[in-house]
Design a protein around this motif. Structure first.
Motif, PDB file in Angstrom:
ATOM      1  N   LYS A 177      -2.811  -0.160  -1.296  1.00 30.64           N
ATOM      2  CA  LYS A 177      -2.435  -0.377  -2.687  1.00 30.64           C
ATOM      3  C   LYS A 177      -2.090   0.953  -3.349  1.00 30.64           C
ATOM      4  O   LYS A 177      -2.755   1.963  -3.134  1.00 30.64           O
ATOM      5  CB  LYS A 177      -3.569  -1.061  -3.447  1.00 30.64           C
ATOM      6  N   LEU A 192      -0.702   2.544  -7.278  1.00 34.56           N
ATOM      7  CA  LEU A 192      -0.431   2.377  -8.695  1.00 34.56           C
ATOM      8  C   LEU A 192       0.879   3.091  -8.998  1.00 34.56           C
ATOM      9  O   LEU A 192       1.035   4.268  -8.674  1.00 34.56           O
ATOM     10  CB  LEU A 192      -1.563   2.994  -9.524  1.00 34.56           C
ATOM     11  N   LEU A 244       2.704   4.236 -12.072  1.00 36.83           N
ATOM     12  CA  LEU A 244       2.395   4.454 -13.479  1.00 36.83           C
ATOM     13  C   LEU A 244       3.654   4.935 -14.195  1.00 36.83           C
ATOM     14  O   LEU A 244       4.210   5.974 -13.851  1.00 36.83           O
ATOM     15  CB  LEU A 244       1.281   5.495 -13.583  1.00 36.83           C
ATOM     16  N   TRP A 264       2.249  -0.126 -16.068  1.00 38.17           N
ATOM     17  CA  TRP A 264       1.939   0.147 -14.678  1.00 38.17           C
ATOM     18  C   TRP A 264       2.228  -1.083 -13.829  1.00 38.17           C
ATOM     19  O   TRP A 264       2.354  -2.198 -14.334  1.00 38.17           O
ATOM     20  CB  TRP A 264       0.489   0.565 -14.504  1.00 38.17           C
ATOM     21  N   VAL A 289       0.991  -2.473  -9.767  1.00 36.29           N
ATOM     22  CA  VAL A 289       0.229  -2.241  -8.547  1.00 36.29           C
ATOM     23  C   VAL A 289       0.967  -2.951  -7.422  1.00 36.29           C
ATOM     24  O   VAL A 289       1.321  -4.129  -7.549  1.00 36.29           O
ATOM     25  CB  VAL A 289      -1.220  -2.774  -8.662  1.00 36.29           C
TER      26      VAL A 289
END
Length: 135
Positions: free
Chosen positions: A3, A5, A7, A88, A90
């Motif tokens: 995973k 992120l 951003l 964001w 994911v």
């Protein structure tokens, strides 16, 4: 799979190439940008790489523990700051390279005049638990 992120930094330093503030975009430009983001997420849902995404309002505050149970609150972030976290996403992808590839696509979301925003996207892997050694 890992995973990451993604951003979204709005008007970060250095500024995006297309640095027209969103409040000056036309309704059509905003709609095109939002449609791009929605289509991007839908495509990743089909490939199984999408986990979650959220846009963030510009209002917010900073809170810090004060040691006495009454945390001080400071208004912010402020629109005049150089950097604002706009939202964001994911993703759960096979490699760091795939996360970087997706961040590049996300950075190309249309902005004023339909030109790519060239927004800075911070790519951060989720911290994973190190393997346990048993003997």
């Amino acid at each position: 799979m890992a995973k990451y992120l993604l951003l979204k930094h709005y008007r970060g330093a250095p500024a995006p190439v297309n640095d027209v503030p969103m409040e000056k975009w036309t309704p059509e430009e905003i709609s095109a940008h939002m449609r791009y983001m929605s289509d991007f997420a839908a495509r990743l849902e089909r490939t199984g790489e999408f986990v979650d995404a959220q846009a963030l309002a510009p209002e917010g505050m900073f809170v810090r523990y004060d040691g006495e149970g009454r945390p001080p609150i400071t208004d912010g972030p402020f629109p005049e700051t150089k950097d604002l976290i706009a939202g964001w996403m994911v993703v759960d992808v096979d490699s760091r390279e795939r996360a970087v590839e997706l961040a590049g696509e996300l950075s190309a979301a249309p902005a004023a005049g339909g030109e790519p925003l060239h927004e800075w996207i911070e790519v951060r892997p989720f911290l994973t638990v190190p393997p346990t050694i048993t003997e």
